[in-house]
Design an enzyme around this catalytic site. Structure first.
Site, PDB file in Angstrom:
ATOM      1  N   ARG A 265     -19.772  17.595  35.884  1.00  0.00           N
ATOM      2  CA  ARG A 265     -19.936  16.629  34.999  1.00  0.00           C
ATOM      3  C   ARG A 265     -19.076  15.332  35.727  1.00  0.00           C
ATOM      4  NH1 ARG A 265     -18.542  16.381  28.460  1.00  0.00           N
ATOM      5  NH2 ARG A 265     -20.036  14.720  27.935  1.00  0.00           N
TER       6      ARG A 265
ATOM      7  N   TYR B 283     -24.354  17.981  35.019  1.00  0.00           N
ATOM      8  CA  TYR B 283     -24.660  17.846  33.625  1.00  0.00           C
ATOM      9  C   TYR B 283     -25.567  16.820  33.425  1.00  0.00           C
ATOM     10  CZ  TYR B 283     -23.185  17.312  28.805  1.00  0.00           C
ATOM     11  OH  TYR B 283     -23.044  17.019  27.293  1.00  0.00           O
TER      12      TYR B 283
ATOM     13  N   ARG C 286     -18.759  18.064  20.444  1.00  0.00           N
ATOM     14  CA  ARG C 286     -18.401  16.674  20.003  1.00  0.00           C
ATOM     15  C   ARG C 286     -19.599  15.681  19.859  1.00  0.00           C
ATOM     16  NH1 ARG C 286     -16.265  11.755  21.650  1.00  0.00           N
ATOM     17  NH2 ARG C 286     -16.840  12.187  23.870  1.00  0.00           N
ATOM     18  N   LYS C 287     -19.906  15.196  21.049  1.00  0.00           N
ATOM     19  CA  LYS C 287     -20.998  14.060  21.360  1.00  0.00           C
ATOM     20  C   LYS C 287     -22.088  14.838  22.090  1.00  0.00           C
ATOM     21  CE  LYS C 287     -19.252   9.719  20.388  1.00  0.00           C
ATOM     22  NZ  LYS C 287     -19.172   8.449  20.767  1.00  0.00           N
TER      23      LYS C 287
ATOM     24  N   HIS D 286     -13.016  29.283  35.231  1.00  0.00           N
ATOM     25  CA  HIS D 286     -12.593  27.719  35.775  1.00  0.00           C
ATOM     26  C   HIS D 286     -11.801  27.693  36.913  1.00  0.00           C
ATOM     27  CE1 HIS D 286     -13.994  25.894  31.877  1.00  0.00           C
ATOM     28  NE2 HIS D 286     -12.876  26.410  31.059  1.00  0.00           N
TER      29      HIS D 286
END
Length: 347
Positions: free
Chosen positions: A177, A244, A310-311, A155
């Site tokens: 993203r 993304y 998650r989604k 990161h």
């Protein structure tokens, strides 16, 4: 071996008692603590300090790992480094890259069997982080057991990475993203991994910290993105910059781009055989989320694998942010990215 094999060969003497005022983590060396005390710092979420280190903000334990990495890591010509800011598709990028690089050993077309590592191992086990796995707690790992091409993740901003990957043959893949969805994903993740005995971070509080670059380390997020973006424009053969939203819209085209960048383009025969689609399906959010290893296992401590899924959607911001918050973050992004050529789609 499917899962990378390495051992830890050194850990410095630790400071266990008599912590100084700025120390919030146990297990820091005397030498490191002295350096840490000299750094500017600001309070982030839950009053935890983020220290200004090499031009970006980070927590103490992360700085300790980064320092060890910068001092000891020796790159090899065919190394691949995957870079992201947290909650911008890291798990997905690891899965895609690992599957592309190992497709001749582990056929993704026949991945219905239990032979493919992704079916039994979390992507973070297959592509280890420099700062959270290999060099965590100041460790110095023995990487001689890793198969070629060695694939790592980080990161850290490009400025803190560049000297370690200066070998011209080392490839860096960056995935970003849109900042709105990155924030929503991070807010959910922070609350998921927080102990039940601690109250949740409210959205408004988290949003304010995010806009000030204090919600998470390695930022502010705009400087993180711009560092890799500018390097990708300067040296496109060295740094591949992916979004993304583009992967969500057309995964197969972007898989081909990624494979070509890594020096392993898909052959016509592979495309006809359906290898590209098979990789996309194997690494899809829906498939990874339903695997038992990603539902019941843990990375470390409270970091359960299920919290990584998650989604996986675009434009989740409409379900959480107020019009004034959207306006504030939009203005911030427009201001910070102005003139760079870097833009984002929100749908």
């Amino acid at each position: 071996m499917a899962i990378p094999s390495f051992s830890m060969c050194h850990k410095p003497e630790l400071l266990k008692e008599g912590k100084s005022e700025g120390q919030e983590e146990e297990g820091l060396s005397y030498e490191f603590q002295e350096m840490l005390d000299s750094l500017p710092k600001e309070r982030g979420r839950r009053n935890r300090y983020l220290y200004l280190f090499q031009g970006f903000r980070c927590q103490a334990k992360e700085i300790q790992a980064i320092t060890s990495f910068q001092k000891h890591f020796q790159s090899l010509p065919d190394d691949v480094v995957l870079a992201t800011i947290p909650k911008s598709g890291t798990t997905w990028l690891k899965a895609l890259t690992f599957t592309i690089l190992t497709r001749h050993r582990f056929d993704p077309v026949s991945s219905s069997s239990s032979d493919h590592p992704l079916l039994t191992s979390n992507p973070h086990d297959l592509v280890p982080f420099f700062e959270y796995k290999l060099y965590a707690n100041g460790n110095v790992p023995d990487l001689s057991g890793l198969a070629s091409p060695r694939t790592f993740a980080t990161h850290v901003p490009f400025g803190a990475l560049k000297d370690s990957v200066e070998n011209p043959s080392v490839k860096v893949v960056y995935l970003c993203r849109n900042p709105f969805d990155t924030f929503i994903s991070m807010w959910h993740y922070i609350n998921n991994i927080t102990s039940e005995s601690v109250s949740a971070v409210l959205l408004d509080e988290a949003f304010d910290l995010y806009c000030r670059g204090l919600l998470i380390g390695f930022g502010p997020f705009w400087e993180h993105m711009l560092g890799y973006w500018r390097e990708s424009l300067k040296r496109p053969e060295k740094v591949l910059f992916l979004k993304y939203e583009d992967l969500k819209e057309d995964i197969e085209t972007n898989l081909k781009k990624l494979a070509s960048f890594l020096g392993l383009p898909f052959t016509e025969e592979e495309e006809q055989k359906g290898v590209v689609k098979a990789i996309a399906d194997l690494c899809s959010f829906e498939n990874l989320k339903k695997l038992e290893v990603n539902k019941s296992s843990k990375l470390i401590q409270n970091y359960e694998n299920r919290f990584l899924f998650r989604k996986g959607e675009v434009s989740d911001l409409v379900n959480y942010l107020s019009p004034s918050q959207v306006e504030r973050l939009s203005a911030l992004v427009d201001d910070k990215l102005a003139g760079s050529g870097l833009t984002f789609r929100l749908s």
